[in-house]
Enzyme design. Sequence first.
Site, PDB file in Angstrom:
ATOM      1  N   ASP A  72       0.435  -1.219  -0.280  1.00 23.89           N
ATOM      2  CA  ASP A  72      -0.191   0.216   0.135  1.00 23.89           C
ATOM      3  C   ASP A  72       0.914   1.059   0.022  1.00 23.89           C
ATOM      4  OD1 ASP A  72      -2.331  -1.747   0.573  1.00 23.89           O
ATOM      5  OD2 ASP A  72      -1.768  -2.347   2.241  1.00 23.89           O
ATOM      6  N   HIS A 107      -4.774  -4.108   5.838  1.00 25.42           N
ATOM      7  CA  HIS A 107      -4.415  -3.992   4.805  1.00 25.42           C
ATOM      8  C   HIS A 107      -5.598  -3.703   4.046  1.00 25.42           C
ATOM      9  CE1 HIS A 107      -2.648  -4.969   0.623  1.00 25.42           C
ATOM     10  NE2 HIS A 107      -2.848  -6.075   0.706  1.00 25.42           N
TER      11      HIS A 107
HETATM   12  P1  NAD Z   1      -1.385 -18.308  -4.722  1.00 21.82           P
HETATM   13  O1  NAD Z   1      -2.289 -19.291  -4.368  1.00 21.82           O
HETATM   14  O2  NAD Z   1      -0.383 -18.194  -5.942  1.00 21.82           O
HETATM   15  O3  NAD Z   1      -0.336 -19.226  -3.613  1.00 21.82           O
HETATM   16  C1  NAD Z   1      -0.273 -19.178  -1.568  1.00 21.82           C
HETATM   17  C2  NAD Z   1       0.337 -20.620  -1.979  1.00 21.82           C
HETATM   18  O4  NAD Z   1      -0.001 -21.019  -0.720  1.00 21.82           O
HETATM   19  C3  NAD Z   1      -0.063 -21.710  -2.889  1.00 21.82           C
HETATM   20  O5  NAD Z   1       1.172 -22.579  -3.023  1.00 21.82           O
HETATM   21  C4  NAD Z   1      -0.905 -22.943  -0.991  1.00 21.82           C
HETATM   22  O6  NAD Z   1      -0.591 -24.118  -1.679  1.00 21.82           O
HETATM   23  C5  NAD Z   1       0.428 -22.235  -0.758  1.00 21.82           C
HETATM   24  N1  NAD Z   1      -0.176 -22.890   1.041  1.00 21.82           N
HETATM   25  C6  NAD Z   1      -1.242 -22.747   1.243  1.00 21.82           C
HETATM   26  N2  NAD Z   1      -1.715 -23.128   2.182  1.00 21.82           N
HETATM   27  C7  NAD Z   1      -0.299 -23.271   2.947  1.00 21.82           C
HETATM   28  C8  NAD Z   1      -0.012 -23.716   4.683  1.00 21.82           C
HETATM   29  N3  NAD Z   1      -0.985 -24.351   5.331  1.00 21.82           N
HETATM   30  N4  NAD Z   1       1.388 -23.976   4.624  1.00 21.82           N
HETATM   31  C9  NAD Z   1       1.821 -23.628   3.487  1.00 21.82           C
HETATM   32  N5  NAD Z   1       1.564 -23.115   1.759  1.00 21.82           N
HETATM   33  C10 NAD Z   1       0.496 -23.198   1.648  1.00 21.82           C
HETATM   34  O7  NAD Z   1      -1.556 -17.329  -3.533  1.00 21.82           O
HETATM   35  P2  NAD Z   1      -0.376 -16.154  -4.066  1.00 21.82           P
HETATM   36  O8  NAD Z   1      -1.082 -15.115  -4.537  1.00 21.82           O
HETATM   37  O9  NAD Z   1       0.672 -16.322  -3.746  1.00 21.82           O
HETATM   38  O10 NAD Z   1      -0.921 -15.133  -2.292  1.00 21.82           O
HETATM   39  C11 NAD Z   1      -0.826 -15.799  -1.197  1.00 21.82           C
HETATM   40  C12 NAD Z   1      -1.259 -14.452  -0.393  1.00 21.82           C
HETATM   41  O11 NAD Z   1      -0.958 -13.169   0.558  1.00 21.82           O
HETATM   42  C13 NAD Z   1      -3.019 -14.600  -0.547  1.00 21.82           C
HETATM   43  O12 NAD Z   1      -3.575 -14.654   0.885  1.00 21.82           O
HETATM   44  C14 NAD Z   1      -3.067 -12.928  -1.232  1.00 21.82           C
HETATM   45  O13 NAD Z   1      -4.283 -12.455  -0.764  1.00 21.82           O
HETATM   46  C15 NAD Z   1      -1.896 -12.127   0.290  1.00 21.82           C
HETATM   47  N6  NAD Z   1      -1.371 -10.939  -0.442  1.00 21.82           N
HETATM   48  C16 NAD Z   1      -1.729 -10.381   0.272  1.00 21.82           C
HETATM   49  C17 NAD Z   1      -0.348  -9.722  -0.260  1.00 21.82           C
HETATM   50  C18 NAD Z   1      -0.049  -7.830   0.824  1.00 21.82           C
HETATM   51  O14 NAD Z   1      -0.255  -6.773   0.512  1.00 21.82           O
HETATM   52  N7  NAD Z   1      -0.601  -8.499   2.276  1.00 21.82           N
HETATM   53  C19 NAD Z   1      -0.279  -8.636  -1.937  1.00 21.82           C
HETATM   54  C20 NAD Z   1      -0.895  -9.761  -1.981  1.00 21.82           C
HETATM   55  C21 NAD Z   1      -1.037 -10.897  -2.223  1.00 21.82           C
HETATM   56  C1  LMR Z   2      -3.209  -6.607  -3.166  1.00 23.31           C
HETATM   57  O1  LMR Z   2      -3.606  -5.749  -2.276  1.00 23.31           O
HETATM   58  O2  LMR Z   2      -2.485  -7.017  -4.006  1.00 23.31           O
HETATM   59  C2  LMR Z   2      -3.125  -8.011  -1.882  1.00 23.31           C
HETATM   60  O3  LMR Z   2      -3.457  -7.804  -0.350  1.00 23.31           O
HETATM   61  C3  LMR Z   2      -4.087  -8.959  -2.626  1.00 23.31           C
HETATM   62  C4  LMR Z   2      -5.579  -8.648  -2.757  1.00 23.31           C
HETATM   63  O4  LMR Z   2      -6.334  -9.474  -1.936  1.00 23.31           O
HETATM   64  O5  LMR Z   2      -5.943  -7.216  -2.584  1.00 23.31           O
END
Ligand code: NAD
Ligand code: LMR
Length: 326
Positions: free
Chosen positions: A159, A187
């Site tokens: 952000d 967030h």
């Molecule tokens: P993705 O689905 O591509 O990958 C997630 C991975 O986590 C998968 O490979 C899955 O098998 C694995 N997983 C699930 N449960 C697990 C566990 N208990 N232990 C270990 N691995 C596990 O998702 P992504 O796009 O890589 O996003 C991951 C997370 O990050 C999501 O929750 C997404 O919303 C979040 N995210 C947060 C922000 C932020 O700014 N905070 C930004 C982008 C994404």
């Molecule tokens: C983001 O801000 O891009 C991540 O938290 C993914 C989402 O769910 O928006």
Amino acid sequence: MKSPIHIAVTGAAGQISYSLLFRLAAGALFGPNQPIVLHLLEITSALPVLEGVVMELKDCVNPLLHGIVVTDDPRVAFKNVHYAFLVGARPRGPGMERKDLLEVNAEIFAVQGRALSDVACRDVKVLVTGNPANTNTLIALKNAPNLGPENFSAMSRLDHNRAINQLAEKCGVLTTDIKNIAIWGNHSPTQYPDLTHAKVKGQDVLPLVGKSWFINDFIPTIQQRGAVVIKTRGQSSAASAAKAAVDQMKSWASGTEEGDWVSMGVLSDGSYGIAKDLIFSFPVTIQDGKVSIVKGLTIDDVSKQRMRLSEAELKEEKASIKHLLP
Ligand code: NAD
Ligand code: LMR
């Protein structure tokens, strides 16, 4: 050669990790003279895919990558790690809010908090990216009795970076010309991206961009950026999330620049009247690994209201997972 730093990454076969792991292996966190060992955690069914990622990591022949641990057991993954990126969790799809993920993702962070508490280094820095990041951080922290609040942070750097980019584009300056952006709160769409203290080339930002742009364009753009990326790209942000994770951990490990701060989700100590015991994003400075909430900023009534709104949402999220807080 220095001895390697051990870094855990969960969700290692996922899309954020596909960018994050290669940045880490190339030295993005500690520079070109610090070897690392990566500890990669996945669920059992994703281990075959992770195997492919490991092949690619090896084929990059990164001289800094001194070892790779692959496992589906958090106690193996977190054993003696200095840094942990908790990425593994389900991402939202179109039309969902991040808090809709609480039910599916919350338990993961209780299990991982306990494992970190039992086997990680006592000064481990744990950065939670998996959504909803703030409340997942609270769950992990509360399930880690041998660690403290100083070991945990939630990612609000994406952000923060988004806010820098929007402002730099508006002002026609470089992103490096922007200082003192603050992200307050969750967030989520209730977050408050605050420009009231921001500076462009040392000048106050608000007179330059105007209050109307700040309220009607800037704030909703940052609040909704994640959803707009999902709608446009068809998947949630990945490369920018990986970069933000590296940025946040790097600031945590190496400190903030003189005269600037970063935004970070940390356990509230009651600063600015925000209830204690919530993971709330504040502007922070960091020195020698110690994070300090920036104190004494003037907060006008409108800003206060926006912060309260995000605080209320975090309280609701906390109430909905109270069975996971020992
Ligand atoms: P993705 O689905 O591509 O990958 C997630 C991975 O986590 C998968 O490979 C899955 O098998 C694995 N997983 C699930 N449960 C697990 C566990 N208990 N232990 C270990 N691995 C596990 O998702 P992504 O796009 O890589 O996003 C991951 C997370 O990050 C999501 O929750 C997404 O919303 C979040 N995210 C947060 C922000 C932020 O700014 N905070 C930004 C982008 C994404
Ligand atoms: C983001 O801000 O891009 C991540 O938290 C993914 C989402 O769910 O928006």
